[in-house]
Design a protein around this motif. Structure first.
Motif, PDB file in Angstrom:
ATOM      1  N   LYS A  28      23.110  14.608 -16.679  1.00 44.37           N
ATOM      2  CA  LYS A  28      22.366  15.872 -16.629  1.00 44.37           C
ATOM      3  C   LYS A  28      21.037  15.750 -17.364  1.00 44.37           C
ATOM      4  O   LYS A  28      19.982  16.137 -16.832  1.00 44.37           O
ATOM      5  CB  LYS A  28      23.209  17.004 -17.237  1.00 44.37           C
ATOM      6  N   ALA A  29      21.084  15.228 -18.578  1.00 42.41           N
ATOM      7  CA  ALA A  29      19.860  15.066 -19.367  1.00 42.41           C
ATOM      8  C   ALA A  29      18.903  14.095 -18.681  1.00 42.41           C
ATOM      9  O   ALA A  29      17.687  14.317 -18.661  1.00 42.41           O
ATOM     10  CB  ALA A  29      20.204  14.572 -20.772  1.00 42.41           C
ATOM     11  N   LEU A  30      19.457  13.033 -18.115  1.00 45.34           N
ATOM     12  CA  LEU A  30      18.620  12.037 -17.439  1.00 45.34           C
ATOM     13  C   LEU A  30      17.888  12.649 -16.246  1.00 45.34           C
ATOM     14  O   LEU A  30      16.667  12.515 -16.119  1.00 45.34           O
ATOM     15  CB  LEU A  30      19.484  10.869 -16.972  1.00 45.34           C
TER      16      LEU A  30
ATOM     17  N   ILE B  28      17.734  23.057 -19.326  1.00 37.95           N
ATOM     18  CA  ILE B  28      17.973  22.113 -20.435  1.00 37.95           C
ATOM     19  C   ILE B  28      18.451  22.864 -21.675  1.00 37.95           C
ATOM     20  O   ILE B  28      19.568  22.677 -22.139  1.00 37.95           O
ATOM     21  CB  ILE B  28      16.699  21.297 -20.729  1.00 37.95           C
ATOM     22  N   ASN B  29      17.612  23.697 -22.238  1.00 39.89           N
ATOM     23  CA  ASN B  29      17.989  24.522 -23.402  1.00 39.89           C
ATOM     24  C   ASN B  29      16.885  25.538 -23.696  1.00 39.89           C
ATOM     25  O   ASN B  29      15.803  25.489 -23.080  1.00 39.89           O
ATOM     26  CB  ASN B  29      18.300  23.675 -24.646  1.00 39.89           C
TER      27      ASN B  29
ATOM     28  N   LEU C 294       9.019  26.311 -24.844  1.00 40.86           N
ATOM     29  CA  LEU C 294       7.854  25.440 -24.982  1.00 40.86           C
ATOM     30  C   LEU C 294       7.245  25.035 -23.643  1.00 40.86           C
ATOM     31  O   LEU C 294       6.147  24.490 -23.606  1.00 40.86           O
ATOM     32  CB  LEU C 294       8.238  24.185 -25.772  1.00 40.86           C
ATOM     33  N   SER C 295       7.945  25.290 -22.547  1.00 40.55           N
ATOM     34  CA  SER C 295       7.426  24.878 -21.240  1.00 40.55           C
ATOM     35  C   SER C 295       6.095  25.563 -20.921  1.00 40.55           C
ATOM     36  O   SER C 295       5.220  24.962 -20.274  1.00 40.55           O
ATOM     37  CB  SER C 295       8.445  25.177 -20.137  1.00 40.55           C
TER      38      SER C 295
ATOM     39  N   VAL D 201      15.300  17.509 -25.264  1.00 40.51           N
ATOM     40  CA  VAL D 201      16.302  17.457 -24.195  1.00 40.51           C
ATOM     41  C   VAL D 201      17.686  17.110 -24.745  1.00 40.51           C
ATOM     42  O   VAL D 201      18.689  17.724 -24.383  1.00 40.51           O
ATOM     43  CB  VAL D 201      15.897  16.424 -23.116  1.00 40.51           C
ATOM     44  N   VAL D 202      17.744  16.128 -25.633  1.00 40.41           N
ATOM     45  CA  VAL D 202      19.037  15.633 -26.120  1.00 40.41           C
ATOM     46  C   VAL D 202      19.528  16.383 -27.351  1.00 40.41           C
ATOM     47  O   VAL D 202      20.714  16.730 -27.449  1.00 40.41           O
ATOM     48  CB  VAL D 202      18.941  14.124 -26.424  1.00 40.41           C
ATOM     49  N   LEU D 203      18.621  16.664 -28.296  1.00 34.77           N
ATOM     50  CA  LEU D 203      19.030  17.260 -29.573  1.00 34.77           C
ATOM     51  C   LEU D 203      18.812  18.771 -29.642  1.00 34.77           C
ATOM     52  O   LEU D 203      19.386  19.441 -30.499  1.00 34.77           O
ATOM     53  CB  LEU D 203      18.267  16.601 -30.734  1.00 34.77           C
TER      54      LEU D 203
END
Length: 291
Positions: A47-49, A114-115, A121-122, A160-162
């Motif tokens: 998913k993150a990828l 993503i979160n 921030l987008s 994305v990950v943290l």
């Protein structure tokens, strides 16, 4: 079918898709390190990828198309830009606006998936990406602003990950920022005389080629220093350090090639920097797998 394929090739030409190789490996490097910190594993999940790559590509598409549109009055009389699709008429303004809006929506939607931090921030990220090229009209900091646009990639990897901006991603961001600004200065030497006539504020047009080469070398020294700091504040070891050293050697040869003959700028710009980003990523990846 042929018409669709030709239009697709025009779009790839418009956004210079092959240059995506510059930022993407740093996004993935950041995601690998973030995953190691969060899960003690370099794998961050499909998913993150997928979402990370879609965000990276859509953001770059948005940035390139926006700045091609914004710079049309500048590029129109620049011989180096005469074959760009938006200059020679292969792509019209309506098509460019559709492409820009579509990629902005894709970026925002994927950021939402993503979160919350990515979604919030987008919007400022799109603003920065849309208007960085305007800086050349009033400030010589345009090269650093462009560098920061690519430097956002490792910041994004951490988010994305943290779900947060980790300290390692800040140093990696600074490294990418000065690396990009350094090679953009070399690339801008091609437009030095035109920029002078057009009244633009690029460093080559304002300070000449010798000073530009010094600025570029200084920026690349800073980039290497920040990459070393990135390694030390990350769960990385000697292989990652070796990757930074090899990256430094590539930059050294890049400057040697350009100083010897300005006609080799394109070779130094794409080939060597493309190799650098991939090699950097491979050494980070192998280091994390090894550990």
């Amino acid at each position: 079918m042929i018409l669709i394929w030709n239009k697709f090739k025009d779009i790839l030409d418009l956004i210079v898709f092959k240059h995506s190789i510059f930022a993407l490996p740093f996004l993935l490097s950041s995601m690998l390190v973030a995953s190691k910190i969060a899960n003690d594993s370099a794998w961050f999940g499909f998913k993150a990828l997928i979402l990370g790559i879609i965000c990276a590509i859509s953001a770059r598409n948005f940035a390139m198309a926006s700045n091609r549109l914004m710079d049309e009055d500048i590029d129109l009389n620049n011989p180096r830009c005469k074959d760009r699709p938006n200059i020679n008429g292969r792509i019209g303004k309506k098509s460019m606006w559709i492409f820009i809006i579509l990629n902005a929506l894709i970026f925002i939607f994927c950021s939402y998936l993503i979160n919350n931090l990515a979604f919030i921030l987008s919007f400022p990220v799109l603003f920065i990406l849309a208007f960085y090229s305007a800086f050349k009209r009033f400030s010589s900091f345009v090269h650093l602003v462009l560098g920061f646009c690519l430097g956002l990639a490792p910041i994004a990897g951490s988010i994305v990950v943290l779900g947060e901006i980790h300290i390692f991603s800040i140093f990696l961001c600074l490294g990418v920022t000065f690396w990009t600004a350094g090679f953009d200065l070399l690339y801008s030497l091609q437009d030095m005389e035109y920029d002078k006539k057009a009244g633009l504020y690029s460093i080559p047009s304002r300070f000449g080629s010798k000073t530009t080469l010094l600025f570029s070398a200084f920026f690349h020294i800073l980039a290497v220093c920040f990459w070393f700091i990135f390694v030390f504040v990350s769960p990385l070891g000697n292989l990652a350090l070796m990757g930074v050293i090899i990256s430094a050697l590539i930059l050294f040869f890049e400057h040697k090639i350009v100083r010897k003959n300005f006609s080799h700028i394109n070779k130094a710009f794409f080939t060597l920097n493309g190799y650098l980003s991939i090699i950097f990523f491979i050494f980070i990846w192998v280091d994390l797998l090894w550990n």
